[in-house]
Design a protein around this motif. Structure first.
Motif, PDB file in Angstrom:
ATOM      1  N   LYS A  40     -31.485   8.129  35.963  1.00  0.00           N
ATOM      2  CA  LYS A  40     -31.833   7.692  34.617  1.00  0.00           C
ATOM      3  C   LYS A  40     -32.170   6.210  34.573  1.00  0.00           C
ATOM      4  O   LYS A  40     -33.210   5.811  34.009  1.00  0.00           O
ATOM      5  CB  LYS A  40     -30.689   7.986  33.637  1.00  0.00           C
ATOM      6  CG  LYS A  40     -30.960   7.417  32.239  1.00  0.00           C
ATOM      7  CD  LYS A  40     -29.787   7.578  31.289  1.00  0.00           C
ATOM      8  CE  LYS A  40     -30.078   6.896  29.964  1.00  0.00           C
ATOM      9  NZ  LYS A  40     -28.957   7.039  28.992  1.00  0.00           N
ATOM     10  N   GLN A  41     -31.334   5.369  35.128  1.00  0.00           N
ATOM     11  CA  GLN A  41     -31.556   3.933  35.041  1.00  0.00           C
ATOM     12  C   GLN A  41     -32.827   3.522  35.784  1.00  0.00           C
ATOM     13  O   GLN A  41     -33.565   2.642  35.325  1.00  0.00           O
ATOM     14  CB  GLN A  41     -30.343   3.179  35.612  1.00  0.00           C
ATOM     15  CG  GLN A  41     -29.089   3.327  34.760  1.00  0.00           C
ATOM     16  CD  GLN A  41     -29.313   2.934  33.312  1.00  0.00           C
ATOM     17  OE1 GLN A  41     -29.951   1.923  33.009  1.00  0.00           O
ATOM     18  NE2 GLN A  41     -28.799   3.738  32.395  1.00  0.00           N
ATOM     19  N   ALA A  49     -42.511   5.862  37.475  1.00  0.00           N
ATOM     20  CA  ALA A  49     -41.788   6.834  38.301  1.00  0.00           C
ATOM     21  C   ALA A  49     -41.374   8.042  37.461  1.00  0.00           C
ATOM     22  O   ALA A  49     -41.445   9.187  37.923  1.00  0.00           O
ATOM     23  CB  ALA A  49     -40.554   6.186  38.922  1.00  0.00           C
ATOM     24  N   TYR A  50     -40.959   7.794  36.229  1.00  0.00           N
ATOM     25  CA  TYR A  50     -40.581   8.902  35.342  1.00  0.00           C
ATOM     26  C   TYR A  50     -41.801   9.745  34.998  1.00  0.00           C
ATOM     27  O   TYR A  50     -41.710  10.972  34.884  1.00  0.00           O
ATOM     28  CB  TYR A  50     -39.912   8.359  34.086  1.00  0.00           C
ATOM     29  CG  TYR A  50     -39.291   9.425  33.213  1.00  0.00           C
ATOM     30  CD1 TYR A  50     -38.463  10.402  33.755  1.00  0.00           C
ATOM     31  CD2 TYR A  50     -39.510   9.444  31.839  1.00  0.00           C
ATOM     32  CE1 TYR A  50     -37.883  11.377  32.955  1.00  0.00           C
ATOM     33  CE2 TYR A  50     -38.932  10.415  31.028  1.00  0.00           C
ATOM     34  CZ  TYR A  50     -38.120  11.368  31.592  1.00  0.00           C
ATOM     35  OH  TYR A  50     -37.550  12.336  30.791  1.00  0.00           O
ATOM     36  N   GLN A  51     -42.949   9.099  34.838  1.00  0.00           N
ATOM     37  CA  GLN A  51     -44.188   9.823  34.585  1.00  0.00           C
ATOM     38  C   GLN A  51     -44.499  10.777  35.744  1.00  0.00           C
ATOM     39  O   GLN A  51     -44.911  11.916  35.527  1.00  0.00           O
ATOM     40  CB  GLN A  51     -45.351   8.848  34.399  1.00  0.00           C
ATOM     41  CG  GLN A  51     -46.702   9.512  34.157  1.00  0.00           C
ATOM     42  CD  GLN A  51     -46.860  10.014  32.744  1.00  0.00           C
ATOM     43  OE1 GLN A  51     -46.568   9.279  31.793  1.00  0.00           O
ATOM     44  NE2 GLN A  51     -47.328  11.236  32.587  1.00  0.00           N
ATOM     45  N   VAL A  52     -44.296  10.321  36.964  1.00  0.00           N
ATOM     46  CA  VAL A  52     -44.520  11.168  38.137  1.00  0.00           C
ATOM     47  C   VAL A  52     -43.602  12.385  38.088  1.00  0.00           C
ATOM     48  O   VAL A  52     -44.022  13.523  38.354  1.00  0.00           O
ATOM     49  CB  VAL A  52     -44.288  10.381  39.444  1.00  0.00           C
ATOM     50  CG1 VAL A  52     -44.285  11.320  40.646  1.00  0.00           C
ATOM     51  CG2 VAL A  52     -45.364   9.313  39.611  1.00  0.00           C
ATOM     52  N   GLY A 103     -36.387  11.174  24.945  1.00  0.00           N
ATOM     53  CA  GLY A 103     -35.195  11.919  25.324  1.00  0.00           C
ATOM     54  C   GLY A 103     -34.429  11.231  26.442  1.00  0.00           C
ATOM     55  O   GLY A 103     -33.199  11.242  26.462  1.00  0.00           O
ATOM     56  N   LEU A 104     -35.159  10.615  27.377  1.00  0.00           N
ATOM     57  CA  LEU A 104     -34.510   9.889  28.465  1.00  0.00           C
ATOM     58  C   LEU A 104     -33.635   8.763  27.928  1.00  0.00           C
ATOM     59  O   LEU A 104     -32.524   8.529  28.421  1.00  0.00           O
ATOM     60  CB  LEU A 104     -35.568   9.327  29.418  1.00  0.00           C
ATOM     61  CG  LEU A 104     -35.048   8.468  30.573  1.00  0.00           C
ATOM     62  CD1 LEU A 104     -34.226   9.317  31.533  1.00  0.00           C
ATOM     63  CD2 LEU A 104     -36.215   7.810  31.312  1.00  0.00           C
ATOM     64  N   GLU A 105     -34.119   8.065  26.922  1.00  0.00           N
ATOM     65  CA  GLU A 105     -33.364   6.949  26.349  1.00  0.00           C
ATOM     66  C   GLU A 105     -32.037   7.414  25.771  1.00  0.00           C
ATOM     67  O   GLU A 105     -31.057   6.663  25.750  1.00  0.00           O
ATOM     68  CB  GLU A 105     -34.188   6.270  25.253  1.00  0.00           C
ATOM     69  CG  GLU A 105     -35.478   5.623  25.765  1.00  0.00           C
ATOM     70  CD  GLU A 105     -36.370   5.142  24.636  1.00  0.00           C
ATOM     71  OE1 GLU A 105     -35.994   5.327  23.462  1.00  0.00           O
ATOM     72  OE2 GLU A 105     -37.446   4.586  24.924  1.00  0.00           O
TER      73      GLU A 105
END
Length: 220
Positions: A40-41, A49-52, A103-105
């Protein structure tokens, strides 16, 4: 397709088709649980990276075109030109990606697992019921509406999500259609793109990220 009707059609044990659906979607929720629990962090500090992760795990299992068609209505969707259709589907896809970032936040070590799969009698649509378990908040059940997009290969894709009996499409479709009535389809596309661009510009600027989606434009 109502959840009540589907529940009435459920067999005492899962059908082979339901088992196949679970095998298709189970790795998704395993990946979400594993990746978000450990990374997450890293994803918060590196949106690219989260987009990938989203592009590799979520997008392949989501039929964005069907979601877009449901949001504006089939009759309206069929009147669009090819460029309008492509732009709108892309804007809706980026909106769903924005929701994943939001949602990640708010993610706080929840665990996701499939607890049931129900397929309609025709074998064309169904629900994947997902339990979201947490030590901080009460458990939540989410239903993912799925449709079969390829009978030949028995491929299924998500098209909507239901929480406490209310689906995403049912919540958003009125605002989408109202915008079309007032501003036209191009106005809706512009509105969605503006919201997405503002959101991603903010997180990319905050993390000094640039070069790839969602930070393809160099942050100021």
């Amino acid at each position: 397709m109502s959840g009540t009707l589907l529940a009435g059609q459920q067999e005492p044990t899962q059908s082979p088709q339901a088992q196949a659906v679970e095998r298709q979607f189970a790795p998704l929720f395993t990946a979400i649980t594993g990746q978000l629990s450990t990374d997450k962090q890293r994803y918060l500090s590196d949106p690219m990276a989260y987009q990938v992760f989203i592009d590799r795990t979520l997008r392949p299992l989501w039929d964005i075109t069907s979601t877009t068609r449901a949001l504006i209505g089939r009759s309206t969707f069929e009147t669009l030109t090819s460029p309008q259709r492509e732009s709108l589907v892309n804007a809706v896809g980026n909106t769903l990606t924005r929701y994943a970032f939001e949602g990640l936040e708010n993610y706080s070590s929840q665990q996701f697992r499939i607890v049931d799969v129900v397929i309609n009698q025709r074998g064309t649509m169904g629900w994947v019921q997902v339990l979201m378990e947490s030590n901080l908040i009460p458990d939540i059940v989410l239903d993912v509406l799925i449709k079969q997009t390829s009978r030949e290969n028995d491929i299924w894709h998500a098209v909507d999500v239901r929480f406490k009996g209310i689906t995403y499409v049912s919540i958003k479709k009125h605002a989408f259609r109202e915008t079309i009535e007032e501003q036209g389809i191009d106005g809706l596309i512009t509105d969605l793109e503006s919201k997405n661009d503002d959101y991603f510009a903010a997180i990319c600027s905050k993390t000094n990220s640039s070069g790839r989606a969602p930070c393809a434009i160099v942050a100021n």
